[in-house]
Design an enzyme around this catalytic site. Structure first.
Site, PDB file in Angstrom:
ATOM      1  N   HIS A   1      24.951 -89.172 -61.624  1.00 28.73           N
ATOM      2  CA  HIS A   1      26.162 -88.545 -62.175  1.00 28.73           C
ATOM      3  C   HIS A   1      26.354 -87.145 -61.579  1.00 28.73           C
ATOM      4  O   HIS A   1      25.401 -86.489 -61.169  1.00 28.73           O
ATOM      5  CB  HIS A   1      26.075 -88.458 -63.698  1.00 28.73           C
ATOM      6  CG  HIS A   1      24.935 -87.601 -64.172  1.00 28.73           C
ATOM      7  ND1 HIS A   1      25.000 -86.222 -64.199  1.00 28.73           N
ATOM      8  CD2 HIS A   1      23.699 -87.930 -64.598  1.00 28.73           C
ATOM      9  CE1 HIS A   1      23.857 -85.737 -64.638  1.00 28.73           C
ATOM     10  NE2 HIS A   1      23.039 -86.752 -64.886  1.00 28.73           N
TER      11      HIS A   1
ATOM     12  N   GLU B   1      27.482 -83.041 -61.646  1.00 33.75           N
ATOM     13  CA  GLU B   1      26.897 -81.918 -62.387  1.00 33.75           C
ATOM     14  C   GLU B   1      27.540 -81.738 -63.765  1.00 33.75           C
ATOM     15  O   GLU B   1      28.731 -81.935 -63.948  1.00 33.75           O
ATOM     16  CB  GLU B   1      27.078 -80.629 -61.578  1.00 33.75           C
ATOM     17  CG  GLU B   1      26.349 -79.440 -62.182  1.00 33.75           C
ATOM     18  CD  GLU B   1      26.617 -78.157 -61.406  1.00 33.75           C
ATOM     19  OE1 GLU B   1      25.765 -77.764 -60.600  1.00 33.75           O
ATOM     20  OE2 GLU B   1      27.702 -77.550 -61.618  1.00 33.75           O
TER      21      GLU B   1
ATOM     22  N   GLU C   1      19.337 -92.376 -69.476  1.00 38.45           N
ATOM     23  CA  GLU C   1      18.334 -91.459 -68.936  1.00 38.45           C
ATOM     24  C   GLU C   1      17.053 -91.480 -69.772  1.00 38.45           C
ATOM     25  O   GLU C   1      17.073 -91.802 -70.966  1.00 38.45           O
ATOM     26  CB  GLU C   1      18.921 -90.029 -68.892  1.00 38.45           C
ATOM     27  CG  GLU C   1      17.969 -88.946 -68.367  1.00 38.45           C
ATOM     28  CD  GLU C   1      17.483 -89.134 -66.929  1.00 38.45           C
ATOM     29  OE1 GLU C   1      16.869 -90.174 -66.624  1.00 38.45           O
ATOM     30  OE2 GLU C   1      17.675 -88.203 -66.124  1.00 38.45           O
TER      31      GLU C   1
END
Length: 197
Positions: free
Chosen positions: A13, A15, A93
């Site tokens: 992804h 920032e 994540e």
């Protein structure tokens, strides 16, 4: 004789403000910032340059907002319908447990012994408060790989990329745990090798 695994075009992804501040995001749902949106466009252009048959690929994202927004911007940049992709919960994540929202500097100040333990063995260390180790993440990611039937674009996270590098390319756990995972670029995983585009 193993048939070759499908090629993975892995994109981290773009920032977020927490990335910019060096905060541990883990499973906190932080949105892209302005640069992150530009990086998503850049990743789309790089994908198109490395894979001329990009419209024939499967597209799958982590369920988090920052990954879905990256995927939708990327797809729009290369002329595909932004919403035409799948979401896989297993690509979320790694979680840093109680440390999410802190910077590493803050972690080292608050819990120096635990931070030192993690430094010694990043791959197997489980952060307090329901955290996850990279070894646990690999067990979560392995079935995703087994389910792939064709070349696939995956938009996910830095920790997830390290798990893929370990699983797909045989990179040692010590090395994989510390590798830089770039935003705005494409990590091509093909034939047990990896390269950045």
């Amino acid at each position: 004789m193993h048939s070759p695994r499908p090629t993975i075009y892995f994109i981290r992804h773009g920032e977020t403000d927490w990335n910019l501040e060096g905060r541990l995001q883990g499973q906190k749902d932080i949105p892209l910032n302005k640069l992150g949106r530009v990086q998503a466009e850049e990743a789309g252009r790089r994908l198109r340059s490395v894979c001329p048959h990009y419209e024939d690929l499967a597209y799958v994202a982590s369920p988090m907002r920052r990954t879905r927004d990256t995927m939708e911007i990327l797809r729009g940049t290369i002329g595909l319908p932004p919403q035409g992709y799948g979401v896989d919960e297993r690509l979320i994540e790694i979680t840093f447990g109680a440390w999410e929202g802190m910077t590493w500097k803050e972690v080292r100040r608050a819990e120096p012994q635990l931070a030192a333990l993690r430094e010694r063995d990043k791959w197997n260390y489980v952060p307090p408060g329901g955290g996850e180790s990279y070894a646990m993440l690999v067990d979560r990611i392995r079935p995703v790989l087994d389910d792939l039937t064709r070349d696939t674009v995956i938009v996910a996270h830095g920790g997830v990329a390290r798990a893929f590098l370990s699983l797909c390319c045989g990179i040692s756990s010590r090395q994989a745990a510390s590798m830089d995972i770039w935003q705005g670029r494409v990590l091509v995983l093909q034939d047990r090798k990896h390269r950045w585009v």
